[in-house]
Design an enzyme around this catalytic site. Structure first.
Site, mmCIF file in Angstrom:
data_model
loop_
_atom_site.group_PDB
_atom_site.id
_atom_site.type_symbol
_atom_site.label_atom_id
_atom_site.label_comp_id
_atom_site.label_asym_id
_atom_site.label_seq_id
_atom_site.Cartn_x
_atom_site.Cartn_y
_atom_site.Cartn_z
ATOM 1 N N ASP A 22 -0.273 10.653 -5.935
ATOM 2 C CA ASP A 22 -1.188 11.268 -4.958
ATOM 3 C C ASP A 22 -2.564 11.513 -5.579
ATOM 4 O OD1 ASP A 22 -1.896 12.256 -2.503
ATOM 5 O OD2 ASP A 22 -0.955 14.217 -2.784
ATOM 6 N N GLY A 23 -3.584 11.486 -4.722
ATOM 7 C CA GLY A 23 -4.934 11.857 -5.162
ATOM 8 C C GLY A 23 -5.930 10.706 -5.236
ATOM 9 N N HIS A 39 -7.625 3.769 -4.217
ATOM 10 C CA HIS A 39 -6.333 3.068 -4.202
ATOM 11 C C HIS A 39 -6.352 1.913 -5.208
ATOM 12 C CE1 HIS A 39 -5.100 5.556 -0.949
ATOM 13 N NE2 HIS A 39 -5.889 5.023 -0.040
ATOM 14 N N LEU A 133 13.911 -3.319 -16.657
ATOM 15 C CA LEU A 133 13.450 -2.061 -16.046
ATOM 16 C C LEU A 133 13.578 -2.271 -14.551
ATOM 17 C CD1 LEU A 133 11.686 0.626 -15.871
ATOM 18 C CD2 LEU A 133 9.695 -0.887 -15.787
HETATM 19 C C1 IPE Z 1 2.631 11.145 -0.194
HETATM 20 O O1 IPE Z 1 1.287 11.450 -0.276
HETATM 21 C C2 IPE Z 1 2.828 9.676 0.038
HETATM 22 C C3 IPE Z 1 2.436 8.799 -1.065
HETATM 23 C C4 IPE Z 1 1.998 9.172 -2.242
HETATM 24 C C5 IPE Z 1 2.568 7.394 -0.803
HETATM 25 P P1 IPE Z 1 0.471 11.949 0.999
HETATM 26 O O2 IPE Z 1 -0.924 12.158 0.542
HETATM 27 O O3 IPE Z 1 0.671 11.022 2.138
HETATM 28 O O4 IPE Z 1 1.195 13.322 1.350
HETATM 29 P P2 IPE Z 1 0.653 14.592 2.152
HETATM 30 O O5 IPE Z 1 0.105 14.082 3.446
HETATM 31 O O6 IPE Z 1 -0.412 15.220 1.317
HETATM 32 O O7 IPE Z 1 1.847 15.470 2.307
HETATM 33 C C1 IPE Z 2 -2.001 8.613 -2.487
HETATM 34 O O1 IPE Z 2 -3.335 9.034 -2.498
HETATM 35 C C2 IPE Z 2 -1.853 7.185 -2.031
HETATM 36 C C3 IPE Z 2 -1.222 7.039 -0.706
HETATM 37 C C4 IPE Z 2 -0.776 7.995 0.036
HETATM 38 C C5 IPE Z 2 -1.103 5.677 -0.200
HETATM 39 P P1 IPE Z 2 -3.995 9.658 -1.211
HETATM 40 O O2 IPE Z 2 -4.634 8.569 -0.429
HETATM 41 O O3 IPE Z 2 -3.023 10.481 -0.460
HETATM 42 O O4 IPE Z 2 -5.108 10.575 -1.870
HETATM 43 P P2 IPE Z 2 -5.608 11.992 -1.343
HETATM 44 O O5 IPE Z 2 -4.413 12.877 -1.251
HETATM 45 O O6 IPE Z 2 -6.238 11.754 0.000
HETATM 46 O O7 IPE Z 2 -6.565 12.424 -2.381
HETATM 47 MG MG MG Z 3 -2.525 12.443 -0.554
#
Ligand code: IPE
Ligand code: IPE
Ligand code: MG
Length: 244
Positions: A22-23, A39, A133
């Site tokens: 995430d992030g 991404h 793996l």
């Molecule tokens: C969870 O992250 C899904 C992935 C990392 C693919 P999200 O960014 O979608 O989750 P929420 O919306 O913060 O719960």
């Molecule tokens: C996680 O990063 C990747 C996916 C959910 C595909 P995010 O796109 O959720 O990044 P934030 O949470 O908006 O920073």
């Molecule tokens: Mg996110």
């Protein structure tokens, strides 16, 4: 850098690590870049972490790539992500398979574009006998939906008489999930400071250790991974028993 450095500082290593990556969006937005750039950088982190797994003694790595809720994002972001998956599967995943990795997918693939489904099926088939793996990629994945799919499969067998009601139990539900034969994750890492599960591996996480780290996924790297594994090594897992 090798596994010794981790084993020197930590206790047992996890066999299966699952990561909520995430992030990416925040990483990009903070730099005034489009979310898709985050991404793209996230894919580079995937590369580092996958390469580190064998050095750290990890046998299974599950990566949350796209949740069943992520369709709520803009059409542009979803299309950009699908483009990244295509590129990753065609080049990098195919290379990993050539080098002995096994690739499995979890999630509802029927909602994905046909060419992506074809690449997924071909990666799985080509790598089915690989043992180095196992990389499990969660794509259009939702934990509740996975459990519901398993329940439907078992219910159909009970309805047609091929399964008895007593055979609906923890073992048969586990075996009807999307990646049977994969051990439960020992450690779940979520980056970006969010402390929630977001519908990830709900059944499989029953006794997982959770680690929430502040780094955004594009900033996560091999050293951060090693630190996470050291934290895991210092934890005491009890599985309901008394501390020993
Ligand atoms: C969870 O992250 C899904 C992935 C990392 C693919 P999200 O960014 O979608 O989750 P929420 O919306 O913060 O719960
Ligand atoms: C996680 O990063 C990747 C996916 C959910 C595909 P995010 O796109 O959720 O990044 P934030 O949470 O908006 O920073
Ligand atoms: Mg996110």
């Amino acid at each position: 850098m090798g596994r010794a450095e981790v084993f020197d500082t930590a206790g047992p290593q996890p066999r299966h690590v699952a990561i909520i990556m995430d992030g990416n969006g925040r990483w990009a937005t903070r730099r005034g870049l489009p979310r898709l750039e985050g991404h793209r950088r996230g894919v580079e982190t995937v590369r580092q972490i996958v390469e580190a797994c064998p050095d750290f003694g990890i046998e299974f790595l599950t990566l949350y790539a796209f949740s069943s809720e992520n369709w709520k994002r803009s059409a542009e972001e979803v299309a950009g992500l699908m483009g990244l998956f295509r590129r990753y599967f065609r080049k990098e995943a195919a290379n990993l398979v050539k080098r002995g990795a096994r690739v499995k997918f979890i999630g509802d693939r029927t909602e994905l574009a046909q060419d992506i489904q074809d690449m997924m099926a071909s990666l799985e088939t080509q790598s089915a006998a690989n043992e180095k793996l196992t990389i499990v990629i969660a794509l259009n994945y939702g934990g509740r939906e996975e459990i519901a799919r398993a329940a439907r499969r078992l219910a159909a067998e009970v309805a047609d008489g091929s399964r008895s009601l007593d055979d609906v139990n923890e073992a048969s539900i586990g075996a009807a999930l999307d990646a049977p034969g994969t051990p439960d994750p020992d450690l779940v890492i979520r980056t970006s400071g969010e402390q929630r599960i977001s519908n990830f591996l709900l059944w499989q996480c029953a006794y997982a250790e959770f680690l929430f780290v502040d780094e955004l996924w594009p900033d996560f790297n091999r050293d951060a991974f090693a630190r996470a594994l050291a934290v895991f090594g210092a934890r005491e897992r009890r599985f309901g028993a008394v501390a020993g």
